[in-house]
Design a protein around this motif. Structure first.
Motif, PDB file in Angstrom:
ATOM      1  N   MET A  18       0.996  -1.221  -0.030  1.00 52.30           N
ATOM      2  CA  MET A  18       0.040   0.000   0.064  1.00 52.30           C
ATOM      3  C   MET A  18       0.963   1.412   0.034  1.00 52.30           C
ATOM      4  O   MET A  18       2.110   1.082   0.446  1.00 52.30           O
ATOM      5  CB  MET A  18      -1.021  -0.266   1.248  1.00 52.30           C
ATOM      6  N   SER A  19       0.265   2.347  -0.292  1.00 53.46           N
ATOM      7  CA  SER A  19       1.279   3.559  -0.268  1.00 53.46           C
ATOM      8  C   SER A  19       0.436   4.484   0.817  1.00 53.46           C
ATOM      9  O   SER A  19      -0.567   4.118   1.350  1.00 53.46           O
ATOM     10  CB  SER A  19       1.167   4.303  -1.711  1.00 53.46           C
ATOM     11  N   VAL A  20       1.035   5.822   0.821  1.00 55.56           N
ATOM     12  CA  VAL A  20       0.520   6.652   1.812  1.00 55.56           C
ATOM     13  C   VAL A  20      -0.981   7.003   1.389  1.00 55.56           C
ATOM     14  O   VAL A  20      -1.418   6.833   0.160  1.00 55.56           O
ATOM     15  CB  VAL A  20       1.382   8.001   1.714  1.00 55.56           C
ATOM     16  N   PHE A  21      -1.763   7.662   2.512  1.00 51.81           N
ATOM     17  CA  PHE A  21      -3.224   7.931   2.238  1.00 51.81           C
ATOM     18  C   PHE A  21      -2.966   9.241   1.734  1.00 51.81           C
ATOM     19  O   PHE A  21      -2.523  10.338   2.016  1.00 51.81           O
ATOM     20  CB  PHE A  21      -3.940   7.917   3.523  1.00 51.81           C
ATOM     21  N   GLY A  63      -4.196  11.831   9.277  1.00 50.91           N
ATOM     22  CA  GLY A  63      -3.124  10.867   8.637  1.00 50.91           C
ATOM     23  C   GLY A  63      -3.081  10.805   7.394  1.00 50.91           C
ATOM     24  O   GLY A  63      -2.529   9.921   6.630  1.00 50.91           O
ATOM     25  N   GLN A 104       0.016  13.057  11.186  1.00 54.44           N
ATOM     26  CA  GLN A 104       0.024  12.121  12.236  1.00 54.44           C
ATOM     27  C   GLN A 104       0.663  10.909  12.258  1.00 54.44           C
ATOM     28  O   GLN A 104       0.143  10.356  11.144  1.00 54.44           O
ATOM     29  CB  GLN A 104      -1.210  12.252  12.815  1.00 54.44           C
ATOM     30  N   GLY A 105       1.596  10.566  13.179  1.00 53.45           N
ATOM     31  CA  GLY A 105       2.193   9.425  13.244  1.00 53.45           C
ATOM     32  C   GLY A 105       3.462   9.212  12.146  1.00 53.45           C
ATOM     33  O   GLY A 105       3.934   8.242  12.217  1.00 53.45           O
ATOM     34  N   ARG A 106       3.585  10.213  11.586  1.00 53.22           N
ATOM     35  CA  ARG A 106       4.885  10.145  10.582  1.00 53.22           C
ATOM     36  C   ARG A 106       5.793  11.315  10.754  1.00 53.22           C
ATOM     37  O   ARG A 106       5.284  12.179  11.589  1.00 53.22           O
ATOM     38  CB  ARG A 106       4.572  10.002   9.076  1.00 53.22           C
ATOM     39  N   CYS A 107       7.013  11.288  10.101  1.00 51.43           N
ATOM     40  CA  CYS A 107       7.874  12.431  10.543  1.00 51.43           C
ATOM     41  C   CYS A 107       7.722  13.541   9.278  1.00 51.43           C
ATOM     42  O   CYS A 107       8.652  14.296   9.416  1.00 51.43           O
ATOM     43  CB  CYS A 107       9.214  11.955  10.870  1.00 51.43           C
ATOM     44  N   TYR A 164      -9.111   5.277   7.157  1.00 48.07           N
ATOM     45  CA  TYR A 164      -9.443   3.777   7.558  1.00 48.07           C
ATOM     46  C   TYR A 164     -11.113   4.121   7.570  1.00 48.07           C
ATOM     47  O   TYR A 164     -11.636   3.014   7.079  1.00 48.07           O
ATOM     48  CB  TYR A 164      -8.740   3.366   9.076  1.00 48.07           C
ATOM     49  N   LYS A 181      -9.090  -0.034   0.620  1.00 43.32           N
ATOM     50  CA  LYS A 181      -7.923   0.499   1.241  1.00 43.32           C
ATOM     51  C   LYS A 181      -7.098   1.018  -0.101  1.00 43.32           C
ATOM     52  O   LYS A 181      -6.621   2.197   0.206  1.00 43.32           O
ATOM     53  CB  LYS A 181      -7.054  -0.361   1.979  1.00 43.32           C
ATOM     54  N   SER A 232      -3.395   3.531  -3.152  1.00 45.65           N
ATOM     55  CA  SER A 232      -2.428   3.032  -4.142  1.00 45.65           C
ATOM     56  C   SER A 232      -2.953   3.708  -5.534  1.00 45.65           C
ATOM     57  O   SER A 232      -2.506   4.177  -6.352  1.00 45.65           O
ATOM     58  CB  SER A 232      -2.309   1.707  -4.439  1.00 45.65           C
ATOM     59  N   ARG A 270      -2.318   7.439  -5.711  1.00 44.84           N
ATOM     60  CA  ARG A 270      -0.788   7.545  -6.269  1.00 44.84           C
ATOM     61  C   ARG A 270      -0.777   7.440  -7.616  1.00 44.84           C
ATOM     62  O   ARG A 270       0.226   8.018  -8.135  1.00 44.84           O
ATOM     63  CB  ARG A 270       0.016   6.283  -5.466  1.00 44.84           C
TER      64      ARG A 270
END
Lengths: 242, 355
Positions: A1-4, A29, A65-68, A168, A185, A190, A193
């Motif tokens: 999967m890739s980023v949302f 997210g 959120q949850g990533r850098c 989600y 999902k 994806s 993307r």
């Protein structure tokens, strides 16, 4: 999967509302969002809107959120067409946009665009109004049955931050539309993307050659490596030595 | 509407009953194989404060380190390999990376380095890898798995050089990293690596809750035929999350109920420890709980739940792990006074069967 990704945040002139939209998306997210400008092709003498540069909208983009990493913001144009007008998508005014979308207002045009392109279902109308909720679900179910769950993206078309939902949750909404777990999902990751990559290829020649304007205005604008760069050995031209 | 709407995503629950005294018990291996533990919770019925021995175990869980923005090629550093990876057991997992969105890294104690990469990163890295088992239509996730203790990955070797070049100059993967080393007295071996980057040492966070008038399944005997594992797991989860199982009409629509037959305990203690927790510490805790149960108590059982990291590239052993809707990989150990236990191992949709 890739980023949302959420590839449809409606543009408003209200800068603080746009900032709030982007902050909410980052908090939920989403790693990439696209600000959607609408352009009606049928209205005569209407000009293609010029997108506001992202750095003017927000100086510092919020961290997802949850990533850098900070959220990535793209510009998108939706062209509303109701008749088969000639639409030149490589025009200069469209080059400022990362994504191009077409909103067919008639069924005839719908058939014309169905080949090889992603379809989008927006959910915020379903949040605002109960009648629209029924239409959204009914239309989405038909669409999913037709395209068999492939080539579909889910996005918000949110005008206010409260109309955004987490990735989600939207993936679960996809289940309601008839998508499988994996397809639902993909519709928020994806598939989006693929859309963004496809949008990038518009600015290239056939998706292979990318041209950049050099600082010195030379007539030949093709990217040519300077003679002393680290070109791969196989492609280095033979140097004739005397 | 399609009929599949009432189905939830696939999950796996493996239940086992055995005794610690049984020669063939696999509990040690099963605990050992879940390398990256995020949370350990213990439910002690009829107990308001933990006995000192048990408390001391909680307080002596291994510390762990958080390194900010660690370039992943540093895990291949020759000095680090010789002093830490080859010697003892190094546990490392990338922090604040989502397994279904980002590139994730895990270093297991046996010296296996696993990189779970998205398509672009994998193609840029240029090292042999396999597509993820959990790819859907398109191959968008790839797993590179190397055994750092293997001769082909010895420093200077071809495989080693290729990976090092890939991580250093092509991909330049950097991530926040949680690191722990066992045995703990050789942490000087990590100092060389830590000194080069922004790092901080952390102690696992302990929290204690006293619960009153808790409905419990009647677990007086270990021959628990009536309580099925799913209901029991739901109940344990509800207690851990502090969700009421009273199912009263005035509260929010929760249909979580305590499985029948049920009993009420006047008080119970729930202790949670969070951090990068090592299997070794979980073992010590299990042994201490066994000692605690040998003494007479009002209720003769204790429930221990260990949660793995949801975003770890590996779960049990070196099996690939991913997240579809939830990345649960955990086990629940219900221990009884007669040294018997019920073990329930659970994973989500994108996981392999627990051991």
């Amino acid at each position: 999967m890739s980023v949302f990704m959420d590839l449809n945040l409606s543009y408003t002139n209200d800068k603080s509302r746009m900032q709030s939209l982007i902050e909410t998306a980052a908090h939920l997210g989403y790693s990439t969002v696209a600000i959607n400008y609408t352009y009606e092709l049928t209205i005569k003498k209407s000009k293609v809107p010029v997108p506001t540069p992202i750095k003017d909208l927000m100086e510092k983009l919020p961290i997802v959120q949850g990533r850098c990493r900070p959220i990535r913001v793209l510009n998108r144009l939706t062209v509303v067409m109701s008749e088969q007008c000639h639409f030149k998508k490589t025009g200069r005014e469209f080059s400022a946009y990362d994504l191009l979308a077409v909103q067919p207002a008639t069924e005839k045009l719908f058939h014309a665009v169905e080949r090889g392109i992603m379809f989008e279902v927006s959910y915020s109308a379903a949040i605002r109004d109960s009648t629209m909720r029924r239409y959204t679900i009914a239309n989405a179910v038909s669409l999913v049955e037709t395209c068999k769950g492939k080539n579909l993206i889910l996005s918000s078309a949110a005008e206010k931050p409260l109309e955004l939902r987490g990735p989600y949750d939207i993936s679960n909404l996809g289940l309601l539309f008839g998508l499988s777990d994996g397809d639902a999902k993909e519709a928020v990751s994806s598939a989006c993307r693929s859309v963004v990559l496809h949008g990038e290829t518009r600015k290239t020649a056939g998706g292979i050659v990318h041209t950049m304007k050099c600082c010195s205005e030379t007539p030949d604008q093709q990217e040519a490596p300077p003679a002393d760069c680290e070109a791969p050995a196989a492609k280095r031209a033979k140097q004739l030595t005397e | 509407m399609r009929a599949e709407l009432d189905q939830t995503p696939r999950s796996l629950l493996v239940s086992e009953r055995s005794s610690f005294r049984d020669q063939k018990t696999r509990i040690r291996a099963q605990v050992e194989q879940l390398h990256f533990n995020y949370k350990v919770s213990v439910l002690l019925p009829e107990c308001c404060s933990a006995p000192p021995h048990l408390d001391s175990i909680f307080n002596t869980f291994n510390s762990f380190y958080l390194i900010r923005n660690l370039p992943v090629y540093e895990l291949l550093d020759k000095n680090f390999l010789e002093t830490a990876v080859y010697q003892g057991s190094v546990y490392g997992v990338s922090y604040r990376t989502r397994i279904d969105e980002d590139n994730c890294v895990a270093l297991t104690p046996k010296g296996h380095l696993t990189l779970s990469l998205d398509k672009d990163s994998f193609e840029i890295l240029g090292v042999e890898g396999k597509p993820s088992r959990f790819n859907h239509r398109t191959k968008c996730r790839f797993v590179v798995s190397v055994d750092l203790t293997d001769s082909s990955m010895a420093p200077g070797g071809r495989g080693y050089q290729r990976l090092l070049t890939g991580l250093r100059s092509r991909l330049q993967l950097k991530t926040d990293f949680l690191l722990s080393h066992y045995p703990a007295n050789t942490t000087t071996s990590l100092q060389a690596l830590l000194s080069r980057y922004d790092w901080s040492e952390h102690r696992p966070q302990i929290s204690r809750h006293t619960l009153t008038d808790l409905s419990c399944p009647a677990l007086l005997t270990s021959d628990l035929q009536s309580c099925d594992p799913h209901s029991f797991m739901e109940w344990v989860g509800a207690v851990d999350a502090n969700v009421s199982c009273e199912n009263s009409s005035s509260s929010f629509l929760s249909s979580l109920v305590c499985p029948e037959p049920r009993t009420t305990v006047s008080r119970a203690l729930s202790v949670s420890v969070c951090g990068l927790l090592l299997p070794h510490d979980v073992h010590r805790l299990i042994q201490e709980i066994r000692c605690y149960l040998e003494q007479p108590h009002l209720e003769s059982w204790v429930c221990l739940t260990v949660h793995g990291y949801a975003d770890s590239p590996v779960s049990w052993g070196d099996n690939e792990h991913s997240v579809l809707k939830g990345g649960e990989n955990f086990y629940s150990l219900l221990m009884f006074q007669d040294d018997t236990y019920h073990l329930h191992l659970a994973t989500g949709a994108h996981d392999t069967c627990p051991p």
